[in-house]
Write a protein that holds these residues in place. Structure first.
Motif, PDB file in Angstrom:
ATOM      1  N   TYR A 112       0.654  36.505  25.960  1.00 58.48           N
ATOM      2  CA  TYR A 112       1.911  36.022  26.501  1.00 58.48           C
ATOM      3  C   TYR A 112       1.759  34.394  26.823  1.00 58.48           C
ATOM      4  N   VAL A 113       3.191  33.885  26.754  1.00 62.18           N
ATOM      5  CA  VAL A 113       3.231  32.443  27.239  1.00 62.18           C
ATOM      6  C   VAL A 113       4.186  32.226  28.339  1.00 62.18           C
ATOM      7  N   TYR A 114       3.891  31.567  29.126  1.00 64.85           N
ATOM      8  CA  TYR A 114       4.836  31.225  30.559  1.00 64.85           C
ATOM      9  C   TYR A 114       5.316  29.728  30.304  1.00 64.85           C
ATOM     10  N   LYS A 115       6.894  29.924  30.301  1.00 62.05           N
ATOM     11  CA  LYS A 115       7.107  28.233  30.356  1.00 62.05           C
ATOM     12  C   LYS A 115       7.969  27.933  31.384  1.00 62.05           C
ATOM     13  N   ILE A 116       7.367  26.664  31.721  1.00 59.47           N
ATOM     14  CA  ILE A 116       8.137  25.963  32.824  1.00 59.47           C
ATOM     15  C   ILE A 116       8.519  24.609  32.407  1.00 59.47           C
ATOM     16  N   SER A 117       9.770  24.239  32.908  1.00 58.24           N
ATOM     17  CA  SER A 117      10.378  23.021  32.576  1.00 58.24           C
ATOM     18  C   SER A 117      10.303  22.286  33.884  1.00 58.24           C
ATOM     19  N   LEU A 118       9.862  20.883  33.558  1.00 61.95           N
ATOM     20  CA  LEU A 118       9.480  20.056  34.929  1.00 61.95           C
ATOM     21  C   LEU A 118      10.971  19.110  34.965  1.00 61.95           C
ATOM     22  N   ARG A 119      11.709  19.190  34.156  1.00 59.19           N
ATOM     23  CA  ARG A 119      13.161  18.687  34.613  1.00 59.19           C
ATOM     24  C   ARG A 119      14.187  19.705  34.256  1.00 59.19           C
ATOM     25  N   LYS A 120      15.429  19.223  34.592  1.00 54.93           N
ATOM     26  CA  LYS A 120      16.602  20.285  34.620  1.00 54.93           C
ATOM     27  C   LYS A 120      17.099  20.142  33.153  1.00 54.93           C
ATOM     28  N   ASN A 121      17.436  21.161  32.510  1.00 51.03           N
ATOM     29  CA  ASN A 121      17.932  21.446  31.125  1.00 51.03           C
ATOM     30  C   ASN A 121      18.949  22.398  30.832  1.00 51.03           C
ATOM     31  N   PRO A 122      19.937  22.155  30.655  1.00 48.40           N
ATOM     32  CA  PRO A 122      21.187  23.239  30.753  1.00 48.40           C
ATOM     33  C   PRO A 122      20.948  24.209  29.574  1.00 48.40           C
ATOM     34  N   PHE A 123      20.239  23.651  28.695  1.00 50.48           N
ATOM     35  CA  PHE A 123      20.030  24.599  27.522  1.00 50.48           C
ATOM     36  C   PHE A 123      18.844  25.741  27.677  1.00 50.48           C
ATOM     37  N   GLU A 124      18.266  25.658  28.645  1.00 50.26           N
ATOM     38  CA  GLU A 124      17.254  26.389  28.981  1.00 50.26           C
ATOM     39  C   GLU A 124      17.438  27.335  30.273  1.00 50.26           C
ATOM     40  N   GLU A 125      18.642  27.382  30.383  1.00 48.75           N
ATOM     41  CA  GLU A 125      18.882  28.275  31.480  1.00 48.75           C
ATOM     42  C   GLU A 125      18.667  29.989  31.270  1.00 48.75           C
ATOM     43  N   ASN A 126      17.882  30.607  32.261  1.00 51.85           N
ATOM     44  CA  ASN A 126      17.386  31.816  31.984  1.00 51.85           C
ATOM     45  C   ASN A 126      16.270  31.947  31.134  1.00 51.85           C
ATOM     46  N   GLU A 176      -0.765  23.759  28.844  1.00 50.40           N
ATOM     47  CA  GLU A 176      -0.575  22.924  27.748  1.00 50.40           C
ATOM     48  C   GLU A 176       0.772  22.229  28.162  1.00 50.40           C
ATOM     49  N   GLN A 177       0.552  20.947  28.470  1.00 47.03           N
ATOM     50  CA  GLN A 177       1.785  20.121  28.640  1.00 47.03           C
ATOM     51  C   GLN A 177       2.338  19.456  27.413  1.00 47.03           C
ATOM     52  N   LYS A 178       3.668  19.705  27.017  1.00 44.78           N
ATOM     53  CA  LYS A 178       4.365  19.160  26.219  1.00 44.78           C
ATOM     54  C   LYS A 178       5.402  18.415  26.578  1.00 44.78           C
ATOM     55  N   GLU A 179       5.397  17.134  26.806  1.00 48.70           N
ATOM     56  CA  GLU A 179       6.576  16.344  27.309  1.00 48.70           C
ATOM     57  C   GLU A 179       6.919  16.915  28.768  1.00 48.70           C
ATOM     58  N   ASP A 180       8.192  17.198  29.125  1.00 43.99           N
ATOM     59  CA  ASP A 180       8.719  17.921  30.127  1.00 43.99           C
ATOM     60  C   ASP A 180       8.471  19.333  30.130  1.00 43.99           C
ATOM     61  N   GLN A 181       7.664  19.921  29.552  1.00 45.03           N
ATOM     62  CA  GLN A 181       7.490  21.533  29.399  1.00 45.03           C
ATOM     63  C   GLN A 181       5.936  21.928  29.701  1.00 45.03           C
ATOM     64  N   LEU A 182       5.735  22.837  30.570  1.00 49.96           N
ATOM     65  CA  LEU A 182       4.270  22.993  30.876  1.00 49.96           C
ATOM     66  C   LEU A 182       4.351  24.573  30.463  1.00 49.96           C
ATOM     67  N   LEU A 183       2.988  24.986  29.559  1.00 50.23           N
ATOM     68  CA  LEU A 183       3.192  26.271  29.092  1.00 50.23           C
ATOM     69  C   LEU A 183       1.748  26.853  29.667  1.00 50.23           C
ATOM     70  N   PHE A 184       1.903  28.021  29.956  1.00 46.05           N
ATOM     71  CA  PHE A 184       0.584  28.870  30.170  1.00 46.05           C
ATOM     72  C   PHE A 184       0.475  29.864  29.138  1.00 46.05           C
TER      73      PHE A 184
END
Length: 250
Positions: A112-126, A176-184
């Motif tokens: 599994y990968v869990y995706k966290i966004s550290l800034r608001k992004n309208p294209f990533e809703e849900n 793993e951190q990729k710019e404004d995204q944090l992935l587990f």
């Protein structure tokens, strides 16, 4: 009459479904796919998935198996099934397998990968968990490494679940951190109900400093779900890989 068993690789966005497994008075992925397969094959067709994702959880790779009384051509089949599946479900590959091959029981590893966004992004809703907090990713990775030394994960399992034991073998778990995204990322031989989201929610508390490494270890040893923290939201979780032994394929 001879029957042929197939593994179908699919992906889906889970936002519009009440999880994988068929339920009364709820729209589920299994129900939707079985309906479309039955139409395509011209007879009632049941499927078995490699695992049951919860409401709102996604899959970039999921496998299901089904039986057909005719041999199927992959190219033709994929074109036809993708033509009738809804836009939030896609079929990627079709492989013939041995008659007793099973998508759930034959799986060796699941990821599994869990995706966290550290800034608001309208294209990533849900599609991600929007989380605007300062996090100590190094400390979260130190805590994640502790998972590899444990077997019993009852502390991260939903309490009313029908399993014989709570033992899992985790072979990888890291942030793993990729710019404004944090992935587990996490890989194990099996997962308990709600396990990944409970782990993520608890590791976030490590990242904010509310739980120490010693405290995280105490939670692991407790075997008590009440000791772990609230689960991370469903929309950030993706089933992303299932590994099978090659000898089940024909």
């Amino acid at each position: 009459m001879e029957t042929y068993r197939y593994f179908l690789e699919i992906a889906y966005k889970g936002s519009n479904y009440h999880g994988w497994q068929i339920q009364v008075n709820a729209h589920t992925l299994q129900e939707e796919i079985e309906k479309k397969l039955s139409i395509l094959l011209g007879r009632p067709t049941t499927i078995m998935g490699s695992g049951r994702t919860d409401t709102g959880v996604h899959a970039s790779q999921q496998f299901l198996h089904f039986d057909s009384d005719t041999e199927l051509d992959q190219t033709t089949f994929l074109k036809k099934i993708n033509g009738i599946l809804p836009t939030d479900i896609a079929a990627y590959s079709l492989r013939k397998v041995k008659p007793d091959a099973h998508t759930r029981f034959d799986a060796i590893w699941r990821s599994y990968v869990y995706k966290i966004s550290l800034r608001k992004n309208p294209f990533e809703e849900n599609s991600v968990w929007f989380l605007f907090k300062q996090l100590d990713v190094k400390k979260m990775n130190e805590a994640a490494r502790l998972l590899l030394n444990h077997e019993d994960f009852q502390c991260f399992s939903k309490v009313h679940t029908d399993v014989n034991n709570f033992n899992c073998t985790i072979k990888a778990a890291f942030w793993e951190q990729k710019e404004d995204q944090l992935l587990f990322h996490i890989t194990a031989n099996r997962f308990l109900r709600g396990m990944v989201r409970a782990i993520v929610g608890t590791l976030i508390e490590v990242g904010t400093g509310k739980i120490s490494l010693e405290g995280f270890l105490d939670i692991l040893d407790s075997k008590d779900r009440k000791k772990a923290k609230a689960s991370a939201p469903a929309q950030g979780l993706y089933l992303c890989s299932i590994i099978y032994p090659e000898n089940i394929f024909i």
